[in-house]
Design an enzyme around this catalytic site. Structure first.
Site, short mmCIF file in Angstrom:
data_model
loop_
_atom_site.label_atom_id
_atom_site.label_comp_id
_atom_site.label_asym_id
_atom_site.label_seq_id
_atom_site.Cartn_x
_atom_site.Cartn_y
_atom_site.Cartn_z
N ASP A 69 0.91 -1.13 0.03
CA ASP A 69 -0.05 0.00 -0.02
C ASP A 69 0.76 1.27 0.02
OD1 ASP A 69 -2.24 -1.54 0.12
OD2 ASP A 69 -2.64 -1.41 2.10
N CYS A 70 2.06 1.04 0.85
CA CYS A 70 2.92 2.57 0.65
C CYS A 70 3.63 2.47 -0.36
CB CYS A 70 3.45 2.44 2.22
SG CYS A 70 4.49 0.95 2.67
N TYR A 71 4.20 1.46 -0.78
CA TYR A 71 5.11 1.00 -1.96
C TYR A 71 4.38 0.48 -3.13
CZ TYR A 71 8.74 2.76 1.14
OH TYR A 71 9.66 3.45 2.06
#
Length: 391
Positions: free
Chosen positions: A144-146
């Site tokens: 989700d963050c990358y």
């Protein structure tokens, strides 16, 4: 009474002389003659710094680099390649490590001659230093963050936010002279070895090599500032396979492989003249590194050590045919380094041609370049913050 004439300098005093342009700096080759003619006491009074150098394949080397997050979306790289050479990507989002001996996955030479490689990590490092573009490929599993999963583009050294040469094991203090006693040609990291001990390969700069000039590492430790690849680098401590207590000769020179150093430097400031990818026939890829270390002449003891000559260095001759593959290489004999540089040694009653893997001329060039930096006031010596065990 002898103590009344003892020479004792501090690093601060030497650095003050460097700043004022008054320091006397000699390369290790020049120091030999001074110690021989004037003795260690006068040499210690007269000389402030001795510079050393070596230029040789150093397989345990590599590049720690960061590719940045310039192209959205952001990415956590899992697998990374530079010019087809695999890098290790398990270091956080976009940090990777490229090993000097890692070959390309589709090396054309390997397809024709299995086990032989033309291009590898050392060559990528050289290409980057030369300003060439290299192809970066990366894949990821996505989070989700990358969220990004693929990256495919050309990059230059200038495009990398950080590029640190981080070498786990450089500057071996002594090493084997390799021969082959079998009846077949063999290929090794010491180069091809002819059957019946028809050649003897060796690798060190001898009398100007850094750790022969400070055999007990009295002035070299964590934080020592050095010449690395044409730029300023630092010693991080002992290298891997460091042997702190080897057998030594009467001058303190180890009789086998002994001290090693872990080194770091900024690749962006380096010069490709001193950072060269190499391909060793039948073995694989490596990186030839130029390293120079200044030895402060703090006292008579250090003057004596830096007066070491090729005739003072004993090199172990080992069989890489029968013995080395089994992990139990016997020392067939010791030979003086001066014999090796003469072009031949005697083994089992016959003359054997010797072959250097280290460039003495380039090693001396490095010692002279470091000497110039110091004489011009552009390079100060540093106090080791932690000793490297060596006795």
């Amino acid at each position: 009474m002898g103590n009344s004439h003892a020479v004792n300098k501090t690093l601060k005093e030497i650095n003050d002389k460097i700043r004022k342009g008054k320091a006397v700096v000699l390369n290790a080759e020049e120091m030999i003659e001074v110690v021989r003619r004037k003795g260690k006491e006068e040499a210690a009074k007269e000389v402030d710094v001795v510079t050393t150098g070596t230029f040789s394949p150093m397989c345990s080397s590599g590049l720690l680099f960061n590719i940045g997050q310039k192209t959205p979306p952001t990415m956590k790289t899992s697998n990374v390649w530079l010019n087809g050479v695999p890098c290790y990507g398990g270091l956080a989002a976009v940090d990777s490590y490229l090993g000097a001996t890692e070959p390309t996955e589709d090396d054309p030479l390997n397809k024709v001659y299995p086990g032989q490689f033309k291009y590898g990590g050392g060559h990528v490092i050289e290409d980057l230093v030369r300003g060439k573009a290299v192809h970066l490929k990366a894949t990821a599993y996505g989070t989700d963050c990358y969220p990004r999963r693929e990256l495919d583009k050309d990059v230059t050294l200038a495009d990398l936010p950080e590029a640190t040469l981080l070498n786990p094991r450089n500057c071996y203090q002594n090493y084997n002279c390799a021969v082959n006693l079998t009846s077949r040609l063999i290929y090794t990291y010491m180069g091809p070895l002819k059957p019946g001990a028809r050649n003897a390969n060796y690798a060190t700069a001898g009398q100007i090599s850094p750790l022969f000039n400070d055999p007990f590492l009295k002035t070299i430790g964590l934080g020592t500032r050095i010449f690395l690849g044409g730029a300023v680098g630092y010693v991080l401590g002992p290298g891997t396979q460091h042997n702190p207590k080897p057998a030594r000769n009467e001058r303190g020179i180890p009789l086998t492989g002994a001290g090693t150093l872990m080194l770091r430097g900024d690749l962006k400031k380096m010069n490709a003249r001193y950072v060269r990818g190499v391909s060793i026939t039948g073995y694989g890829c490596s990186l030839a590194m130029g390293v120079g270390i200044p030895i402060p002449i703090l006292n008579e003891e250090m003057a004596w050590y830096t007066g070491v000559s090729d005739a003072d260095i004993d090199m172990p001759v080992k069989d890489y045919g029968y013995d080395y593959p089994n992990g139990l290489p016997r020392i067939l004999k010791h030979v003086k380094f001066s014999e090796l540089v003469s072009g031949e040694i005697e083994l089992n009653g016959k003359k054997v041609e010797t072959v250097p893997l280290t460039s003495y001329s380039r090693s001396l060039e490095i010692a002279n370049e470091l000497k110039k930096w110091i004489e011009e006031g552009n390079f100060q010596l540093t106090e080791p913050q932690e000793e490297i065990p060596s006795y």
